[in-house]
Design a protein around this motif. Structure first.
Motif, PDB file in Angstrom:
ATOM      1  N   PHE A 259      25.328  19.841  32.204  1.00  0.00           N
ATOM      2  CA  PHE A 259      25.086  19.368  33.565  1.00  0.00           C
ATOM      3  C   PHE A 259      23.617  19.546  33.911  1.00  0.00           C
ATOM      4  O   PHE A 259      22.962  20.480  33.457  1.00  0.00           O
ATOM      5  CB  PHE A 259      25.957  20.128  34.576  1.00  0.00           C
ATOM      6  CG  PHE A 259      27.358  19.603  34.635  1.00  0.00           C
ATOM      7  CD1 PHE A 259      27.653  18.454  35.354  1.00  0.00           C
ATOM      8  CD2 PHE A 259      28.376  20.246  33.956  1.00  0.00           C
ATOM      9  CE1 PHE A 259      28.947  17.962  35.405  1.00  0.00           C
ATOM     10  CE2 PHE A 259      29.675  19.763  34.002  1.00  0.00           C
ATOM     11  CZ  PHE A 259      29.959  18.625  34.724  1.00  0.00           C
ATOM     12  N   ARG A 260      23.116  18.636  34.734  1.00  0.00           N
ATOM     13  CA  ARG A 260      21.719  18.697  35.167  1.00  0.00           C
ATOM     14  C   ARG A 260      21.631  18.407  36.657  1.00  0.00           C
ATOM     15  O   ARG A 260      22.557  17.869  37.258  1.00  0.00           O
ATOM     16  CB  ARG A 260      20.864  17.709  34.381  1.00  0.00           C
ATOM     17  CG  ARG A 260      21.226  16.269  34.606  1.00  0.00           C
ATOM     18  CD  ARG A 260      20.233  15.325  33.934  1.00  0.00           C
ATOM     19  NE  ARG A 260      20.679  13.946  33.974  1.00  0.00           N
ATOM     20  CZ  ARG A 260      20.631  13.167  35.040  1.00  0.00           C
ATOM     21  NH1 ARG A 260      20.137  13.617  36.178  1.00  0.00           N
ATOM     22  NH2 ARG A 260      21.061  11.918  35.000  1.00  0.00           N
ATOM     23  N   ASP A 261      20.485  18.773  37.232  1.00  0.00           N
ATOM     24  CA  ASP A 261      20.210  18.498  38.636  1.00  0.00           C
ATOM     25  C   ASP A 261      20.040  16.991  38.829  1.00  0.00           C
ATOM     26  O   ASP A 261      19.502  16.295  37.959  1.00  0.00           O
ATOM     27  CB  ASP A 261      18.927  19.185  39.090  1.00  0.00           C
ATOM     28  CG  ASP A 261      18.994  20.701  38.957  1.00  0.00           C
ATOM     29  OD1 ASP A 261      20.102  21.246  38.822  1.00  0.00           O
ATOM     30  OD2 ASP A 261      17.920  21.335  39.001  1.00  0.00           O
ATOM     31  N   VAL A 262      20.475  16.504  39.970  1.00  0.00           N
ATOM     32  CA  VAL A 262      20.270  15.102  40.321  1.00  0.00           C
ATOM     33  C   VAL A 262      19.012  14.957  41.167  1.00  0.00           C
ATOM     34  O   VAL A 262      18.223  14.042  40.986  1.00  0.00           O
ATOM     35  CB  VAL A 262      21.500  14.536  41.064  1.00  0.00           C
ATOM     36  CG1 VAL A 262      21.227  13.146  41.587  1.00  0.00           C
ATOM     37  CG2 VAL A 262      22.696  14.529  40.139  1.00  0.00           C
ATOM     38  N   ASP A 263      18.818  15.889  42.096  1.00  0.00           N
ATOM     39  CA  ASP A 263      17.631  15.892  42.953  1.00  0.00           C
ATOM     40  C   ASP A 263      17.430  17.311  43.466  1.00  0.00           C
ATOM     41  O   ASP A 263      18.108  18.236  43.028  1.00  0.00           O
ATOM     42  CB  ASP A 263      17.762  14.876  44.096  1.00  0.00           C
ATOM     43  CG  ASP A 263      19.012  15.077  44.941  1.00  0.00           C
ATOM     44  OD1 ASP A 263      19.415  16.245  45.158  1.00  0.00           O
ATOM     45  OD2 ASP A 263      19.591  14.084  45.393  1.00  0.00           O
ATOM     46  N   GLY A 264      16.509  17.481  44.392  1.00  0.00           N
ATOM     47  CA  GLY A 264      16.204  18.807  44.907  1.00  0.00           C
ATOM     48  C   GLY A 264      17.329  19.455  45.690  1.00  0.00           C
ATOM     49  O   GLY A 264      17.413  20.675  45.782  1.00  0.00           O
ATOM     50  N   ALA A 265      18.230  18.655  46.245  1.00  0.00           N
ATOM     51  CA  ALA A 265      19.324  19.201  47.058  1.00  0.00           C
ATOM     52  C   ALA A 265      20.626  19.340  46.285  1.00  0.00           C
ATOM     53  O   ALA A 265      21.465  20.156  46.633  1.00  0.00           O
ATOM     54  CB  ALA A 265      19.556  18.314  48.272  1.00  0.00           C
TER      55      ALA A 265
END
Length: 162
Positions: free
Chosen positions: A53-59
């Motif tokens: 899994f990875r971040d999509v954006d800052g939030a």
């Protein structure tokens, strides 16, 4: 006194509704739901596909492993381990044909199937994949906010060896 009530009652009602809406939308950010599901014992599962899994954006942040596991009998499950994602309202787990969606529009433009509500925003958990689903067609696992149509985290599912 009558003028006071004409102002106070609507203010109270609006404040109550706004406070309830605020709590519904933002309390998931303050509360973690931790899950620690174990795989069923006594069955053999083989790794078929896996990703991180990875971040999509800052939030909307996510981490951990996603694995598609197939039993000798032919059933399949999607397994999250060391999993953690930003909490939110109405989160679901989806398999998506797009192999690497970067934004919500990539997910909605692709085909997807829901595996059900997210059990918790932290911890190991397992989702059953419906019988007859060709797992090779699905390129990624995503955590999706159904209510607002927002992508929270994505794991590209690549074939594994062995």
């Amino acid at each position: 006194m009558n003028r006071f009530l004409q102002i106070a009652i609507p203010v109270f009602v609006i404040g109550f509704i706004a406070g309830g809406a605020f709590w519904y939308l933002f309390s998931p950010l303050l509360i973690d739901r931790v899950v620690n599901e174990q795989l069923p014992s006594g069955i053999t599962l083989n790794h078929a596909r896996a990703g991180e899994f990875r971040d999509v954006d800052g939030a909307h942040r996510g981490s951990g492993k996603a694995q598609v596991l197939i039993s000798d009998a032919g059933g399949a499950v999607l397994r999250f381990t060391e999993f953690e994602v930003t909490n939110g309202p109405d989160l679901e787990v989806w398999l998506v044909k797009h192999p690497d969606p970067k934004k919500s529009a990539d997910v909605t433009a692709s085909e997807w199937i829901s595996l059900g509500p997210l059990k918790g925003n932290k911890g190991d958990q397992t989702y059953v994949i419906a019988d007859g689903t060709d797992i090779d067609q699905w390129g990624s696992a995503v955590v999706w906010c159904e209510q607002f149509g927002v992508l929270f985290s994505v794991a590209t599912l690549n074939p594994t060896e062995g």
